[in-house]
Design an enzyme around this catalytic site. Structure first.
Site, PDB file in Angstrom:
ATOM      1  N   SER A 148       1.635  -7.422  -0.702  1.00 61.71           N
ATOM      2  CA  SER A 148       2.254  -8.386   0.211  1.00 61.71           C
ATOM      3  C   SER A 148       1.620  -9.773   0.198  1.00 61.71           C
ATOM      4  CB  SER A 148       2.328  -7.831   1.637  1.00 61.71           C
ATOM      5  OG  SER A 148       1.051  -7.679   2.200  1.00 61.71           O
ATOM      6  N   THR A 168       0.817  -1.216   0.000  1.00 62.13           N
ATOM      7  CA  THR A 168       0.000   0.000   0.000  1.00 62.13           C
ATOM      8  C   THR A 168       0.848   1.261   0.000  1.00 62.13           C
ATOM      9  OG1 THR A 168      -1.783  -1.147   1.171  1.00 62.13           O
ATOM     10  CG2 THR A 168      -1.798   1.250   1.262  1.00 62.13           C
ATOM     11  N   THR A 193       1.456  -4.461   4.295  1.00 62.02           N
ATOM     12  CA  THR A 193       1.233  -4.784   5.703  1.00 62.02           C
ATOM     13  C   THR A 193       0.621  -6.169   5.934  1.00 62.02           C
ATOM     14  OG1 THR A 193      -0.919  -3.672   5.664  1.00 62.02           O
ATOM     15  CG2 THR A 193       0.994  -2.362   6.346  1.00 62.02           C
ATOM     16  N   ASP A 194      -0.001  -6.764   4.925  1.00 58.04           N
ATOM     17  CA  ASP A 194      -0.687  -8.038   5.155  1.00 58.04           C
ATOM     18  C   ASP A 194       0.253  -9.143   5.623  1.00 58.04           C
ATOM     19  OD1 ASP A 194      -3.038  -6.866   4.436  1.00 58.04           O
ATOM     20  OD2 ASP A 194      -3.288  -7.914   2.532  1.00 58.04           O
TER      21      ASP A 194
END
Length: 324
Positions: A54, A12, A86-87
């Site tokens: 990610s 992101t 971030t995942d």
């Protein structure tokens, strides 16, 4: 003059939203034109290692990133910052924590809002990550995750909210430091750091979550010669429904390491219940209890141990050790 290497991997933080608010990687990373603006003598070198959301990151990509950082340690670099989606950020960060020697600060960061959204957090997180990586106190603390002005250990931090900018938290322990107006402040450090250098990554290490009424089907399906390991997020302190026990035993009979963590947000898995399917029985069967890690982190640790070619005894000690 501190020399900081920034490695962009996508996510992101490297995306822009369209008119409908949908986000996707673009042809150009918006971070490529970034210039460090905070006080301090810092020389930045930036590289786009890859530009992937990610969920597209694999252990093979994590290894590629680890190898680039290891090379940087011999190029006069004083610290490394990795931007990441971030995942799966916590998994990449912990993989790096396990496989990189503590030669220089490594900080992983990301964003919950894309570059052109109101209140975008990406540039601020990047600047605080650079600030942290350039701080002498960041050395010898393992890989760090810096988000929302908090500094977390890669070992224990986890994503706790789907969209909130304060999503990254460390259950039980909290952050080990903060990024303040006048500098970086550390309050804690890890007691021990285990480094397990690897050159390849194994595949077929699985993660399964236990639930009420769980049957043996999922465990039976992965009881294959190609399976290299299984992590089970068990119930409570470390228990499973009795109907799963035969499938667990089948995995163990195939010399497939079975690792147990709790599905609980806080606390550790331990062998305290002595009923059918309880932790006492599971430990006696040969299940490895991994303390202090969530399921996805335990899977990364098991994968690294398997990739290092550890024996069964070595693997059990490596995975079970709580503070490494």
């Amino acid at each position: 003059m501190k020399k900081i290497l920034v490695l962009h991997t996508g996510g992101t933080i490297a995306m822009s939203a369209d008119e409908a608010g949908n986000m996707a990687p673009g042809a150009q990373n918006p971070l490529d034109s970034y210039e460090y603006s905070m006080a301090g003598d810092i020389e930045l070198t930036t590289e786009d290692v890859f530009n992937l959301p990610s969920p597209h990151i694999t252990p093979a990509r994590m290894l590629e990133l680890k190898q680039r950082i290891a090379k940087a340690a011999h190029e006069g670099i004083d610290g490394v910052v990795v931007t990441h989606g971030t995942d799966t950020l916590e998994e990449t960060a912990y993989f790096l924590d396990l496989t990189l020697p503590n030669e220089l600060p490594v900080v992983v960061t990301g964003a919950m809002r894309s570059a052109n959204e109101i209140g975008s957090d990406g540039l601020h997180n990047l600047e605080t990550a650079i600030q942290t990586a350039s701080t002498p106190d960041a050395a010898d603390k393992g890989v760090l995750v810096v988000m929302n002005d908090e500094i977390h250990s890669a070992r224990y931090v986890t994503k706790t909210h789907t969209t909130n900018v304060a999503t990254f938290r460390t259950p039980t322990f909290g952050p080990i430091g903060l990024v303040a107006k006048h500098g970086v402040v550390f309050f804690e450090s890890l007691l021990r750091s285990t480094v397990c250098p690897i050159q390849t990554v194994a595949d077929n290490v699985f993660l399964i979550k236990a639930y009420a009424g769980m049957g043996p089907e999922l465990l039976e399906a992965i009881a294959q010669p190609t399976t290299n390991g299984v992590v089970i997020e068990a119930l409570g302190a470390g228990n499973l429904p009795p109907v799963t026990l035969a499938a667990v035993q089948k995995l163990l009979d195939l010399d497939i390491p079975v690792v147990l963590v709790s599905r609980c947000f806080n606390g550790i898995a331990q062998d305290v219940y002595d009923y059918e399917g309880g932790g006492v029985q599971l430990k006696q069967m040969g299940v490895i209890f991994c303390q202090g890690l969530n399921g996805q982190k335990a899977r990364i640790k098991l994968l690294v141990g398997v990739s290092a070619g550890m024996s069964s005894d070595e693997l059990a000690r490596f995975v079970a050790t709580a503070n490494s």
